[in-house]
Scaffold this motif. Structure first.
Motif, PDB file in Angstrom:
ATOM      1  N   LEU A   1       0.830  -1.213   0.000  1.00  0.00           N
ATOM      2  CA  LEU A   1       0.000   0.000   0.000  1.00  0.00           C
ATOM      3  C   LEU A   1       0.857   1.253   0.000  1.00  0.00           C
ATOM      4  N   ALA A   2       1.979   1.225   0.754  1.00  0.00           N
ATOM      5  CA  ALA A   2       2.833   2.414   0.849  1.00  0.00           C
ATOM      6  C   ALA A   2       3.572   2.672  -0.462  1.00  0.00           C
ATOM      7  N   GLY A   3       4.188   1.625  -1.015  1.00  0.00           N
ATOM      8  CA  GLY A   3       4.975   1.781  -2.240  1.00  0.00           C
ATOM      9  C   GLY A   3       4.112   2.179  -3.434  1.00  0.00           C
TER      10      GLY A   3
ATOM     11  N   VAL B   1      10.252  -1.399  -7.511  1.00  0.00           N
ATOM     12  CA  VAL B   1      10.812  -2.755  -7.517  1.00  0.00           C
ATOM     13  C   VAL B   1      10.130  -3.590  -6.440  1.00  0.00           C
ATOM     14  N   ASP B   2       9.651  -4.762  -6.819  1.00  0.00           N
ATOM     15  CA  ASP B   2       9.098  -5.703  -5.834  1.00  0.00           C
ATOM     16  C   ASP B   2       9.459  -7.110  -6.286  1.00  0.00           C
ATOM     17  N   ARG B   3       9.603  -8.024  -5.327  1.00  0.00           N
ATOM     18  CA  ARG B   3       9.941  -9.401  -5.706  1.00  0.00           C
ATOM     19  C   ARG B   3       8.741 -10.119  -6.323  1.00  0.00           C
TER      20      ARG B   3
ATOM     21  N   ASP C   1      13.944  -9.599  -6.728  1.00  0.00           N
ATOM     22  CA  ASP C   1      14.266  -9.541  -5.310  1.00  0.00           C
ATOM     23  C   ASP C   1      15.395  -8.517  -5.148  1.00  0.00           C
ATOM     24  N   VAL C   2      15.261  -7.615  -4.212  1.00  0.00           N
ATOM     25  CA  VAL C   2      16.355  -6.673  -3.929  1.00  0.00           C
ATOM     26  C   VAL C   2      17.252  -7.334  -2.876  1.00  0.00           C
ATOM     27  N   VAL C   3      18.514  -7.535  -3.221  1.00  0.00           N
ATOM     28  CA  VAL C   3      19.399  -8.273  -2.312  1.00  0.00           C
ATOM     29  C   VAL C   3      20.260  -7.332  -1.462  1.00  0.00           C
TER      30      VAL C   3
ATOM     31  N   GLY D   1       5.247   3.543   5.479  1.00  0.00           N
ATOM     32  CA  GLY D   1       4.511   2.302   5.744  1.00  0.00           C
ATOM     33  C   GLY D   1       5.122   1.513   6.888  1.00  0.00           C
ATOM     34  N   ASP D   2       4.938   0.191   6.854  1.00  0.00           N
ATOM     35  CA  ASP D   2       5.333  -0.677   7.974  1.00  0.00           C
ATOM     36  C   ASP D   2       6.829  -0.667   8.257  1.00  0.00           C
ATOM     37  N   VAL D   3       7.644  -0.292   7.284  1.00  0.00           N
ATOM     38  CA  VAL D   3       9.101  -0.321   7.483  1.00  0.00           C
ATOM     39  C   VAL D   3       9.574   0.854   8.347  1.00  0.00           C
TER      40      VAL D   3
ATOM     41  N   LEU E   1      -0.518   0.198  10.102  1.00  0.00           N
ATOM     42  CA  LEU E   1      -1.876   0.107   9.571  1.00  0.00           C
ATOM     43  C   LEU E   1      -1.884   0.461   8.096  1.00  0.00           C
ATOM     44  N   GLY E   2      -2.876  -0.102   7.386  1.00  0.00           N
ATOM     45  CA  GLY E   2      -3.006   0.173   5.967  1.00  0.00           C
ATOM     46  C   GLY E   2      -3.126   1.658   5.670  1.00  0.00           C
ATOM     47  N   SER E   3      -3.932   2.371   6.480  1.00  0.00           N
ATOM     48  CA  SER E   3      -4.137   3.792   6.170  1.00  0.00           C
ATOM     49  C   SER E   3      -2.870   4.609   6.438  1.00  0.00           C
TER      50      SER E   3
ATOM     51  N   VAL F   1     -13.484   1.961   5.440  1.00  0.00           N
ATOM     52  CA  VAL F   1     -12.037   2.199   5.485  1.00  0.00           C
ATOM     53  C   VAL F   1     -11.318   1.273   4.497  1.00  0.00           C
ATOM     54  N   HIS F   2     -11.746   0.024   4.428  1.00  0.00           N
ATOM     55  CA  HIS F   2     -11.039  -0.913   3.555  1.00  0.00           C
ATOM     56  C   HIS F   2     -11.354  -0.682   2.076  1.00  0.00           C
ATOM     57  N   ALA F   3     -12.568  -0.222   1.799  1.00  0.00           N
ATOM     58  CA  ALA F   3     -12.895   0.119   0.403  1.00  0.00           C
ATOM     59  C   ALA F   3     -12.018   1.284  -0.038  1.00  0.00           C
TER      60      ALA F   3
HETATM   61  C1  LIG Z   1      -2.846 -10.423   8.170  1.00  0.00           C
HETATM   62  C2  LIG Z   1      -2.869  -8.929   8.213  1.00  0.00           C
HETATM   63  C3  LIG Z   1      -4.074  -8.260   8.346  1.00  0.00           C
HETATM   64  C4  LIG Z   1      -4.093  -6.861   8.385  1.00  0.00           C
HETATM   65  N1  LIG Z   1      -5.305  -6.240   8.503  1.00  0.00           N
HETATM   66  C5  LIG Z   1      -5.350  -4.904   8.473  1.00  0.00           C
HETATM   67  C6  LIG Z   1      -6.575  -4.224   8.515  1.00  0.00           C
HETATM   68  O1  LIG Z   1      -7.638  -4.848   8.613  1.00  0.00           O
HETATM   69  N2  LIG Z   1      -6.576  -2.866   8.435  1.00  0.00           N
HETATM   70  C7  LIG Z   1      -5.422  -2.144   8.330  1.00  0.00           C
HETATM   71  O2  LIG Z   1      -5.453  -0.911   8.231  1.00  0.00           O
HETATM   72  N3  LIG Z   1      -4.238  -2.746   8.306  1.00  0.00           N
HETATM   73  C8  LIG Z   1      -4.164  -4.109   8.367  1.00  0.00           C
HETATM   74  N4  LIG Z   1      -2.969  -4.737   8.331  1.00  0.00           N
HETATM   75  C9  LIG Z   1      -1.757  -3.913   8.237  1.00  0.00           C
HETATM   76  C10 LIG Z   1      -1.577  -3.401   6.819  1.00  0.00           C
HETATM   77  O3  LIG Z   1      -1.917  -4.392   5.910  1.00  0.00           O
HETATM   78  C11 LIG Z   1      -0.136  -2.943   6.650  1.00  0.00           C
HETATM   79  O4  LIG Z   1       0.121  -1.915   7.576  1.00  0.00           O
HETATM   80  C12 LIG Z   1       0.136  -2.399   5.249  1.00  0.00           C
HETATM   81  O5  LIG Z   1      -0.354  -3.261   4.265  1.00  0.00           O
HETATM   82  C13 LIG Z   1       1.639  -2.195   5.085  1.00  0.00           C
HETATM   83  O6  LIG Z   1       1.905  -1.774   3.798  1.00  0.00           O
HETATM   84  P1  LIG Z   1       3.408  -1.567   3.303  1.00  0.00           P
HETATM   85  O7  LIG Z   1       3.296  -1.109   1.909  1.00  0.00           O
HETATM   86  O8  LIG Z   1       4.149  -0.761   4.278  1.00  0.00           O
HETATM   87  O9  LIG Z   1       4.071  -3.012   3.386  1.00  0.00           O
HETATM   88  P2  LIG Z   1       3.737  -4.355   2.594  1.00  0.00           P
HETATM   89  O10 LIG Z   1       2.314  -4.420   2.183  1.00  0.00           O
HETATM   90  O11 LIG Z   1       4.259  -5.449   3.457  1.00  0.00           O
HETATM   91  O12 LIG Z   1       4.590  -4.242   1.260  1.00  0.00           O
HETATM   92  C14 LIG Z   1       5.992  -4.422   1.249  1.00  0.00           C
HETATM   93  C15 LIG Z   1       6.381  -4.872  -0.141  1.00  0.00           C
HETATM   94  O13 LIG Z   1       7.806  -4.840  -0.239  1.00  0.00           O
HETATM   95  C16 LIG Z   1       8.240  -5.966  -0.965  1.00  0.00           C
HETATM   96  N5  LIG Z   1       9.607  -6.260  -0.553  1.00  0.00           N
HETATM   97  C17 LIG Z   1      10.103  -6.288   0.706  1.00  0.00           C
HETATM   98  N6  LIG Z   1      11.416  -6.594   0.698  1.00  0.00           N
HETATM   99  C18 LIG Z   1      11.753  -6.760  -0.597  1.00  0.00           C
HETATM  100  C19 LIG Z   1      12.973  -7.108  -1.254  1.00  0.00           C
HETATM  101  N7  LIG Z   1      14.100  -7.341  -0.571  1.00  0.00           N
HETATM  102  N8  LIG Z   1      12.974  -7.209  -2.599  1.00  0.00           N
HETATM  103  C20 LIG Z   1      11.835  -6.971  -3.310  1.00  0.00           C
HETATM  104  N9  LIG Z   1      10.658  -6.661  -2.737  1.00  0.00           N
HETATM  105  C21 LIG Z   1      10.617  -6.551  -1.397  1.00  0.00           C
HETATM  106  C22 LIG Z   1       7.254  -7.064  -0.569  1.00  0.00           C
HETATM  107  O14 LIG Z   1       7.195  -8.091  -1.542  1.00  0.00           O
HETATM  108  C23 LIG Z   1       5.950  -6.283  -0.451  1.00  0.00           C
HETATM  109  O15 LIG Z   1       5.214  -6.298  -1.645  1.00  0.00           O
HETATM  110  C24 LIG Z   1      -2.896  -6.132   8.296  1.00  0.00           C
HETATM  111  C25 LIG Z   1      -1.683  -6.804   8.146  1.00  0.00           C
HETATM  112  C26 LIG Z   1      -1.656  -8.188   8.104  1.00  0.00           C
HETATM  113  C27 LIG Z   1      -0.344  -8.894   7.940  1.00  0.00           C
END
Ligand SMILES: Cc1cc2nc3c(=O)[nH]c(=O)nc-3n(C[C@H](O)[C@H](O)[C@H](O)COP(=O)(O)OP(=O)(O)OC[C@H]3O[C@@H](n4cnc5c(N)ncnc54)[C@H](O)[C@@H]3O)c2cc1C
Length: 435
Positions: free
Chosen positions: A11-13, A30-32, A75-77, A291-293, A310-312, A376-378
């Motif tokens: 979601l963040a990227g 870039v994503d794996r 994959d980013v190594v 995002g989560d990182v 969180l997703g948002s 929120v999810h929509a």
């Molecule tokens: C089971 C579950 C349920 C959830 N339910 C909710 C919810 O109901 N509501 C809500 O708001 N939030 C929810 N969350 C949290 C929410 O989904 C996350 O906060 C959000 O999706 C994070 O987005 P992101 O883009 O930061 O990370 P991610 O979605 O984890 O994306 C990271 C991306 O980076 C890529 N990546 C990482 N390292 C590498 C690498 N070395 N090389 C290439 N690619 C790489 C991965 O493949 C991935 O696609 C939930 C999370 C989980 C796990």
């Protein structure tokens, strides 16, 4: 011409790349995986309510109309923040004026023996599909032969939103399978957490609602209890109990991904990247983390609490970082991230949810909470899919109809009517490495 690299298509990227592309920044994401995965619906895949393809959207489809965004599936190594570069598994090194790190998280096993080897985390569609297939195989085996006690039991580790949501969905699946005569009586869901209440970040009222709902649905709550070790056929609990099981789901916490640990910056709390209020990484001009990182501050100033994973938060921070890059290209100053708080919510079962809506945490439960969850999810989904109407229609059906008589773990679940072309089908590799 300004260039940017985005690491991660969650979601963040995706939000960052969209903002960059819309501001004429030449962007490479870039994503794996060749697809974006919508994590909030993972447990519906794990419990056969949705096929994996329905929550994985090819990144090339998402960016088909964005002339300035290119997608690289690798994959980013290695990453270097000093050079703003990513080294790919095929040997190439990409560099750009800006690097937006959106690599998500990975499970934190806290060094518990056997946890990494013998549990099912739930972070990717591949994880969810592996869990679904594993459980289906157990149920099929149990239909033909007598299996050992506990073989059909599932132990969920962690009573946060993910653990509660997956436990609720599994309890529902178990009931459905029993009604259909496909599951013997002994299969149970156990939810284990060291804390004394489920849904830690929620209000006491929401915690009690979730506790009651899970218990009514047959989930055995083991609170105040930790997991000391995981084995292929049982878990050892801190109270000395050995719980026989072949299925342990890990919802016990997350940490920053491996890739950022050696990229040049010192990681902060939770192994995540600390960021400044404008989402940039201190000491590395042109590097952003979202995002989560990231440990995203909840406001300006020193020592403010960080926002939850969180997703948002992911979607809004991704977009904000992209817009800050665009501001710099126009010669403007960056702006501190401002989070529009949608609240926190968890769906405990088909017809039960808790929500604390908005920044003021207005508490609701039951159908109203489900409606809030849906809204929120929509909105989150609209960042990666234009057909939110199809999602809403599937979700109301999921909420409304008793699927108990029809849901079977080996049947095709009801699909979301996305109306996609065959080229929009993602390539889900179950052997793909985890985040
Ligand atoms: C089971 C579950 C349920 C959830 N339910 C909710 C919810 O109901 N509501 C809500 O708001 N939030 C929810 N969350 C949290 C929410 O989904 C996350 O906060 C959000 O999706 C994070 O987005 P992101 O883009 O930061 O990370 P991610 O979605 O984890 O994306 C990271 C991306 O980076 C890529 N990546 C990482 N390292 C590498 C690498 N070395 N090389 C290439 N690619 C790489 C991965 O493949 C991935 O696609 C939930 C999370 C989980 C796990």
């Amino acid at each position: 011409m300004t260039t940017a690299l985005v690491l991660g298509g969650g979601l963040a990227g995706v939000a960052a790349a969209q903002a960059l592309g819309q501001n004429a920044v030449t962007t490479t994401l870039v994503d794996r995986a060749d697809y974006h995965q919508f994590q909030p619906l993972l447990y519906q895949v794990a419990t056969s309510q949705l096929p994996a393809e329905d929550i994985a959207r090819p990144l090339r489809t998402i960016f088909a109309a964005e002339a300035d965004v290119d997608v690289v599936v690798q994959d980013v190594v290695a990453a270097s923040f000093a050079d703003r570069s990513l080294t790919l598994a095929d040997g190439r090194t990409l560099t750009a004026d800006h690097l937006v790190v959106a690599a998500g998280g990975r499970p934190n096993f806290f060094g518990i023996p056997g946890a990494a080897e013998h549990t099912f985390p739930l972070y990717s569609v591949a994880d969810a599909e592996r869990l679904r297939r594993h459980h289906r195989a157990l149920v099929t085996e149990a239909a033909g032969t007598q299996v050992e006690p506990g073989a059909l039991d599932i132990v969920v580790v962690g009573g946060g939103p993910t653990g509660v949501e997956v436990s609720g969905a599994l309890a529902e699946l178990f009931t459905a399978l029993r009604k259909a005569g496909k599951l013997p009586d002994e299969g149970r869901v156990h939810l284990v957490d060291r804390g004394h209440a489920v849904l830690g970040p929620f209000s006491e009222r929401a915690q009690q609602y979730a506790h009651r709902k899970l218990t009514d649905d047959g989930v055995l709550l083991r609170l105040g209890t930790g997991v000391d070790a995981v084995h292929p056929d049982h878990v050892e609990l801190s109270d000395g109990t050995h719980l026989p099981t072949r299925t342990v789901i890990w919802a016990g916490g997350e940490t920053g991904p491996e890739i950022v640990q050696s990229a040049g910056a010192t990681t902060g709390r939770g192994g995540r990247l600390d960021v400044r209020p404008d989402l940039s990484v201190e000491g590395f001009p042109g590097v952003w983390a979202v995002g989560d990182v990231a440990n995203v501050p909840s406001g300006p100033g020193e020592g403010v609490p960080t926002l939850p994973q969180l997703g948002s938060v992911a979607q809004q921070s991704g977009r904000w970082a992209g817009e800050n890059v665009a501001r710099l290209t126009r010669g403007e100053a960056t702006r501190p991230f401002h989070y529009k708080d949608k609240g926190i919510m968890a769906m405990i079962g088909r017809n039960a949810a808790v929500a604390e809506v908005g920044a003021h945490r207005h508490e609701v439960d039951g159908p109203l909470a489900f409606a809030a969850w849906l809204g929120v999810h929509a909105m989150l989904l609209s960042g990666v899919h234009s057909r939110t109407d199809a999602f809403l229609s599937w979700a109301w059906d999921y909420f409304d109809r008793d699927h108990a008589a029809t849901v079977e773990s080996h049947d095709t679940p009801r699909r979301i009517a996305w109306g996609d072309d065959s080229q929009d089908v993602p390539h889900i590799d179950l052997g793909a490495p985890r985040t």
